[in-house]
Design a protein around this motif. Structure first.
Motif, PDB file in Angstrom:
ATOM      1  N   TRP A 229       0.858  -1.177   0.000  1.00 37.68           N
ATOM      2  CA  TRP A 229       0.000   0.000   0.000  1.00 37.68           C
ATOM      3  C   TRP A 229       0.893   1.225   0.000  1.00 37.68           C
ATOM      4  N   PRO A 230       0.657   2.313  -0.682  1.00 39.50           N
ATOM      5  CA  PRO A 230      -0.484   2.589  -1.568  1.00 39.50           C
ATOM      6  C   PRO A 230      -0.167   2.377  -3.046  1.00 39.50           C
ATOM      7  N   ILE A 231       0.830   1.596  -3.360  1.00 39.71           N
ATOM      8  CA  ILE A 231       1.136   1.421  -4.783  1.00 39.71           C
ATOM      9  C   ILE A 231       0.733   0.025  -5.241  1.00 39.71           C
ATOM     10  N   HIS A 232      -0.349  -0.475  -4.674  1.00 36.01           N
ATOM     11  CA  HIS A 232      -0.814  -1.812  -5.017  1.00 36.01           C
ATOM     12  C   HIS A 232      -1.925  -1.742  -6.056  1.00 36.01           C
ATOM     13  N   THR A 233      -2.326  -0.541  -6.470  1.00 34.70           N
ATOM     14  CA  THR A 233      -3.612  -0.406  -7.174  1.00 34.70           C
ATOM     15  C   THR A 233      -3.658  -1.152  -8.504  1.00 34.70           C
ATOM     16  N   TRP A 234      -2.500  -1.486  -9.050  1.00 41.42           N
ATOM     17  CA  TRP A 234      -2.523  -2.267 -10.289  1.00 41.42           C
ATOM     18  C   TRP A 234      -3.041  -3.672 -10.053  1.00 41.42           C
ATOM     19  N   SER A 235      -2.835  -4.138  -8.812  1.00 39.33           N
ATOM     20  CA  SER A 235      -3.025  -5.561  -8.565  1.00 39.33           C
ATOM     21  C   SER A 235      -4.478  -6.016  -8.670  1.00 39.33           C
ATOM     22  N   PRO A 236      -5.438  -5.354  -8.014  1.00 40.06           N
ATOM     23  CA  PRO A 236      -6.818  -5.830  -8.160  1.00 40.06           C
ATOM     24  C   PRO A 236      -7.300  -5.783  -9.607  1.00 40.06           C
ATOM     25  N   ASP A 237      -7.063  -4.662 -10.283  1.00 39.19           N
ATOM     26  CA  ASP A 237      -7.507  -4.556 -11.677  1.00 39.19           C
ATOM     27  C   ASP A 237      -6.829  -5.604 -12.537  1.00 39.19           C
ATOM     28  N   GLY A 238      -5.519  -5.721 -12.367  1.00 41.09           N
ATOM     29  CA  GLY A 238      -4.757  -6.657 -13.183  1.00 41.09           C
ATOM     30  C   GLY A 238      -5.226  -8.084 -12.967  1.00 41.09           C
ATOM     31  N   HIS A 239      -5.349  -8.470 -11.713  1.00 39.15           N
ATOM     32  CA  HIS A 239      -5.743  -9.848 -11.437  1.00 39.15           C
ATOM     33  C   HIS A 239      -7.150 -10.139 -11.895  1.00 39.15           C
ATOM     34  N   ALA A 240      -8.009  -9.134 -11.761  1.00 34.02           N
ATOM     35  CA  ALA A 240      -9.396  -9.365 -12.140  1.00 34.02           C
ATOM     36  C   ALA A 240      -9.522  -9.516 -13.649  1.00 34.02           C
ATOM     37  N   SER A 241      -8.651  -8.834 -14.407  1.00 35.29           N
ATOM     38  CA  SER A 241      -8.771  -8.899 -15.861  1.00 35.29           C
ATOM     39  C   SER A 241      -8.012 -10.075 -16.459  1.00 35.29           C
ATOM     40  N   ALA A 242      -7.070 -10.628 -15.718  1.00 34.40           N
ATOM     41  CA  ALA A 242      -6.182 -11.630 -16.307  1.00 34.40           C
ATOM     42  C   ALA A 242      -6.880 -12.973 -16.460  1.00 34.40           C
ATOM     43  N   PRO A 243      -6.457 -13.758 -17.462  1.00 34.67           N
ATOM     44  CA  PRO A 243      -6.980 -15.123 -17.563  1.00 34.67           C
ATOM     45  C   PRO A 243      -6.443 -15.978 -16.413  1.00 34.67           C
ATOM     46  N   THR A 244      -7.080 -17.132 -16.210  1.00 31.35           N
ATOM     47  CA  THR A 244      -6.814 -17.934 -15.007  1.00 31.35           C
ATOM     48  C   THR A 244      -5.338 -18.219 -14.749  1.00 31.35           C
ATOM     49  N   ALA A 245      -4.694 -18.817 -15.743  1.00 33.46           N
ATOM     50  CA  ALA A 245      -3.308 -19.231 -15.511  1.00 33.46           C
ATOM     51  C   ALA A 245      -2.430 -18.035 -15.196  1.00 33.46           C
ATOM     52  N   VAL A 246      -2.742 -16.899 -15.820  1.00 33.77           N
ATOM     53  CA  VAL A 246      -1.938 -15.705 -15.590  1.00 33.77           C
ATOM     54  C   VAL A 246      -2.165 -15.167 -14.186  1.00 33.77           C
TER      55      VAL A 246
END
Lengths: 544, 510
Positions: A229-246
């Motif tokens: 925190w507070p530079i984690h903001t990429w993580s929720p968006d990134g993980h939510a958009s990524a395909p499963t294996a990624v």
């Protein structure tokens, strides 16, 4: 003595990735089998590493050095200590699971698997590199394929398009690596002879103010990937958009690269600077734990929940590191392993649920356990590990982290431990709302359970969680940072305190206890564990 | 061998090659591909080999000075000439005056080689002028197209002003220092009194402005995007690499050989150029929609990175800065030529150099898409590609020269630059194409692109020989500066005008 095993582990996925490009895309099965071979071969190699690593000698083993650009002090130098071995094993497990989990992937399969393997080569490279030039090189190789993997194969969510998530993730991570690059240059130039070799840097005497400045750069640079925190903001968006294996790879392994970088470069090469920011690290880790957990509670998108839980769990990893004693750091590495497996399992299950039900929106789910009992069971196991139920790997790991922090900053440990309760709340609630309750027949005409290859992936991961939880000894002994020669803990034999008590074998930050329960008991009793409160700086001094 | 005229062979042979090509074209049937470009390429390769076997020499009282430095830079010029000529074969059918096209291209290379081997500002200026004159014509070569004509006029007008400014700067320097020879200038600078330093500063600033035009360093970059967009793409490729390389070669010589002790005069200017180029180049590139303009602005930013290394020249005795600048220019000339040629290949089919023309390229031509990705990532400094090694080396040189903030700025704007590179990658790989027809590439053009892409990967994967080549180049300038030091030690202040012969120097080893 030259060992080829690490080079084999690093370059097998890379070779497979290149071979894949040559296979015609129509031969899907061949493509998949090649990818599986490339990934799968690393697993026995990693297990062999795990078994063959000499725990008595500790330190860096299986080293190989090839001068690369001698005039600039760059060499291809690989070698592993306990921490690296554990993380390499984790990576091998997750990528093999990831290939199984993406077996049914149909769109541009060849390129997908090729990029995935390229990424994994980078991850292996970071964990094995002893040369900062190569470490940075592999780091970027691990980060960049993400852009295409999410951009091409990802799914847009309601809030974010996949292109946005991919760009945000890549730019934030590369901004972090800009800081790392500057830090590496500083480390390089402030020692003579100039060399990128970490072994040489460990003996360079960097001044205190230099250490502080550069540690901050390293902390921010790797912290982006570690999701602090507070530079984690990429993580929720990134993980939510990524395909499963990624998602599996990214949350499971890549975020660990960040923590590993802080541990290896930040704390290993700049011990005094790191020590100075211990409280800051601990405080931010505490925020991470609570903020991640609270945010996860507020989500309705299944992937966002898991993504925020990753932020929270990475907080635990950072908390362990911030304790600056062997117990905490051991716990931290344990947590990296445990969270890697756990989150891999989570994302695999979520991927399966999404693939079959075509929704990730929790309110529209319910009663899924009737139709997919297997997935329900395994996801529950992952959930239990997530809030550290005893007999899962999460318990021992989180316990060590919090315990280590308790010795350093009790107040932070007290606050952050609330995170476990919050985690239990959102995990149990999530499981309840997905799997229990009324099943909506009209919405889901068919909802099959997992298939063969998918079973392999998720059962394997779940079993590991339990096995490690019940019998953590090999892992704990393997990590055991207090025994590691360098760079992050002094290479002196542990000082035995004269005590007849059996538990007193835990001396000077050295872990000799065998089982999680024993740590637990000794902690409860509150005696006989002699941990030097300033263990870190003493260790560092002894190193010199 | 100070007076070995065989060192002139490469330059003479290149001139002969140019004349030969022009003559040959007269006898060849028009409007049919004649593969003259391949002839130029083979000739260039042979001359490159001859260049590597010709000895060091100092001719005509140091007017030209053939060293490892000039040899190494000749390599870049000739390699660029080769790739661009091969690529130009694809355009030969549509070209009128193709003999003159290659002739001018080769003459401009001769000019560049003169820059790299100049021993003073006079030859430097001559080289720059020769190159520029040829390029003015080449930029306007597609004279029926409005944009091409506009580009040529724009470049000519601004270029002429830049030349005038530079010449004015040189004349001031001559007035203050009493010579246009680098070694004499350096000697005089060391003995300059404070009253003259303002004049010296003016001279340095004006000269740097002229060179700044050449290398499109901000704020002298205004012409570049328009000219790059309007010029025939093969010429743009040449203009953005070989011509800039020549400018940097001139800059390095001027600073390291001539002005090394005038730190206060040139360091702030170079730092300013670095900051402006990195910021302007990267920020303006963000909003570009035309691929050629985007590459133009990215090129401005790349020059900024090189300036970071040059700004750090004072502390490292220059060798690391020169070596890193050389390595960067070498890889940049492959990468950037590759980028422009891919734009050319796409424009041949779609008729557009807009970024949107790249939409779904992976479906229309997988090799082109892959090449584009390599080029973009290399420009963005992503390992294990060449751009990474080069940028790291540049920043390392800047850092060792104490320019820590510049390095930090460079690292940060590199991330900004990734945004627009990734936006292009987005079009190439993520978007779906508007039409499915496959893009076929002329075999010569694809050969040139392949050379560039393979070199980009190769330099990044195994940087050792290239780094050593860079250090070899730096050693050419290095030896000269030890010569200066030796002379400064002997404390002989000679204020000679013009190129009066000087006795051979006895260099005392340390």
């Amino acid at each position: 003595m030259t060992h080829w095993i690490l080079t084999f582990v690093i370059f097998t996925p890379l070779t497979a990735s290149l071979v894949l490009l040559l296979i015609p895309r129509q031969l899907r099965t061949l493509v998949r089998i090649t990818a599986l071979t490339g990934a799968g071969l690393t697993l026995p190699a990693a297990i062999w590493l795990f078994a063959a690593y000499n725990r008595q000698v500790a330190g860096f083993q299986f080293e190989q050095t090839v001068p690369w650009v001698p005039s600039l002090g760059i060499s291809y130098h690989v070698g592993v200590d306990g921490t690296s071995v554990v993380l390499i094993l984790l990576t091998a497990i997750i990528i093999t699971g990831g290939i199984f989990a993406s077996w049914t992937q149909k769109v541009r399969t060849k390129e997908f698997l090729s990029l995935l393997l390229l990424l994994v080569s980078g991850v292996f490279g970071v964990f094995a590199s002893r040369d900062l030039f190569f470490l940075f090189l592999f780091y970027e190789i691990a980060v960049l394929p993400m852009y295409l993997l999410i951009g091409v194969w990802g799914t847009s969510t309601k809030q974010r398009t996949k292109e946005y998530s991919a760009m945000k993730l890549t730019l934030m991570l590369l901004a972090g690596s800009a800081f790392i690059l500057v830090a590496i240059l500083a480390l390089y130039f402030n020692q003579t002879p100039h060399s990128f070799d970490m072994g040489a840097m460990a003996h360079a005497h960097y001044g205190p103010s230099f250490q502080k400045t550069i540690f901050l750069l390293v902390y921010i640079g790797f912290g982006v990937l570690a999701g602090i925190w507070p530079i984690h903001t990429w993580s929720p968006d990134g993980h939510a958009s990524a395909p499963t294996a990624v998602s599996m790879l990214h949350a499971g392994v890549l975020m660990k690269l960040g923590a590993y970088g802080i541990l290896r470069i930040g704390m290993g090469l700049l011990p005094d600077g790191a020590q100075h920011f211990a409280f800051l690290m601990g405080a931010i880790a505490t925020i991470n734990i609570l903020y991640g957990a609270l945010s996860a509670m507020g989500q309705t998108d299944l992937k966002y929940i898991i993504a925020y839980s990753s932020v929270s769990h990475m907080g635990v990893v950072m908390l362990g590191l911030a304790s600056f004693n062997s117990i905490g750091i051991n716990g931290s590495v344990m947590q990296m392993f445990s969270h890697g497996i756990m989150t891999g399992l989570f994302f695999a299950c979520v991927g399966l649920i999404y693939e079959k039900s075509h929704t990730r929106n929790i309110p529209s789910m319910g009663g899924f356990a009737k139709k997919m009992p297997g997935i329900a069971l395994l996801m529950t196991i992952g959930g239990l590990a997530s809030f550290g139920l005893p007999a899962t790997s999460g318990f021992i790991a989180e316990f060590l982290c919090f315990y280590g922090m308790w010795m350093r900053y009790p107040i932070l440990a007290l606050i952050s431990v609330v995170g476990i309760v919050l985690t239990a709340i959102y995990v149990l609630r999530m499981i309840q709302r997905i799997f229990l309750g009324q099943f909506k027949d009209e919405m889901y005409p068919s909802l099959p359970d997992a298939k063969t290859t998918e079973w392999v992936a998720i059962t394997g991961l779940a079993l590991l969680l339990i096995v490690v939880g019940l019998y953590p000894e090999p892992l704990v002994k393997m990590i055991d940072v207090s025994k590691q020669a360098q760079p992050f803990v002094a290479s002196v034999p542990p000082v035995k305190t004269p005590s007849t008590n059996e538990s007193a074998k835990i001396t000077d930050g050295t872990l000799h206890a065998q089982y999680g329960t024993r740590y637990f008991l000794t902690a409860i009793n509150g005696y006989a564990i002699h941990i030097n409160p300033n263990g870190w700086s003493n260790d560092a001094k002894r190193l010199q | 061998m100070p007076n070995d005229y065989s060192s002139l062979h490469p330059i003479i042979l290149l001139t002969v090659l140019a004349l030969f090509i022009i003559m040959l074209d007269i006898f060849l049937p028009k409007k049919k591909p004649a593969f003259l470009g391949w002839l130029v390429a083979i000739g260039g390769l042979i001359i490159l080999l001859i260049d590597w076997h010709s000895p060091d020499a100092k001719l005509w009282y140091g007017l030209v000075n053939f060293t490892s430095y000039s040899r190494a830079f000749d390599t870049i010029f000739l390699l660029t000439l080769i790739t661009v000529s091969i690529a130009s074969v694809a355009e030969e059918g549509a070209m009128s005056f193709r003999g003159e096209y290659y002739g001018l291209l080769i003459f401009s290379t001769v000019g560049l080689m003169l820059i790299a081997s100049s021993g003073g500002l006079l030859m430097l200026y001559l080289g720059i002028e020769l190159t520029s004159m040829c390029l003015f014509t080449l930029v306007g070569f597609a004279k029926r197209e409005k944009r091409s004509a506009e580009a040529a006029l724009k470049m000519f007008v601004i270029g002429a002003i830049a030349s005038a400014v530079m010449l004015y700067g040189i004349s001031i320097l001559y007035g203050v220092l009493g010579s246009t020879q680098f070694d004499r200038m350096s000697l005089a600078v060391a003995h300059l009194d404070a009253a003259q330093s303002m004049a010296l500063w003016l001279g340095v600033a004006f000269t740097l402005a002229g060179i700044g035009f050449k290398i499109t360093a901000a704020p002298f970059h205004m012409w570049a995007p328009d000219v790059y967009e309007g010029a025939p793409t093969t010429i743009t490729a040449y203009l953005s690499t070989a011509s800039k390389t020549g400018g940097v070669a001139a800059l390095l010589q001027f600073i390291l050989l001539g002005m090394h002790s005038a730190l206060l005069e040139w360091t702030p200017i170079i730092m300013l150029l670095a900051v402006l180029s990195m910021i302007v180049g990267n920020l303006v590139a963000l909003v570009q929609t035309n691929l050629k303009r985007l590459l133009a602005y990215s090129g401005i930013a790349q020059m900024g990175y090189i300036m970071v290394a040059i700004a750090g020249m004072q502390a490292t005795n220059g060798s690391m800065s020169v070596a890193s600048a050389y390595v960067y220019l070498l890889l940049y000339s492959f990468t950037n030529v590759g980028g422009f040629l891919i734009a050319q290949a796409i424009a041949d089919v779609t008729g557009s150099t807009e970024v949107s023309a790249l939409k779904g390229l992976h479906r229309r031509s997988a090799p082109l898409a892959f090449g584009m990705l390599i080029v973009l990532f290399s420009l963005g400094g992503i390992p294990p590609l060449a751009g990474f090694v080069g940028k790291l080396y540049l920043f390392a040189a800047g850092w060792s020269g104490g320019q820590h903030l510049l390095v930090l700025l460079g690292a940060i704007v590199s991330v900004v630059s990734l945004y627009y590179y990734l936006m292009v990658a987005l079009q190439v790989y993520i978007k779906d194409p508007e039409e499915e027809s496959r893009i076929t590439v002329h075999s010569s053009l694809s050969a040139a692109i392949s050379i560039c892409v393979v070199a980009t990967i190769l330099i990044g994967a195994y940087p050792r020989p290239w780094v050593e080549l860079g250090q070899y180049a730096a050693s050419g300038l290095q030896r000269d500066s030890t010569m200066h030091i030796a002379r400064l030690k002997s404390d002989v202040c000679v204020r000679s005008f013009g190129s009066v012969p000087i006795a051979p120097l006895k260099i005392t080893e340390k």
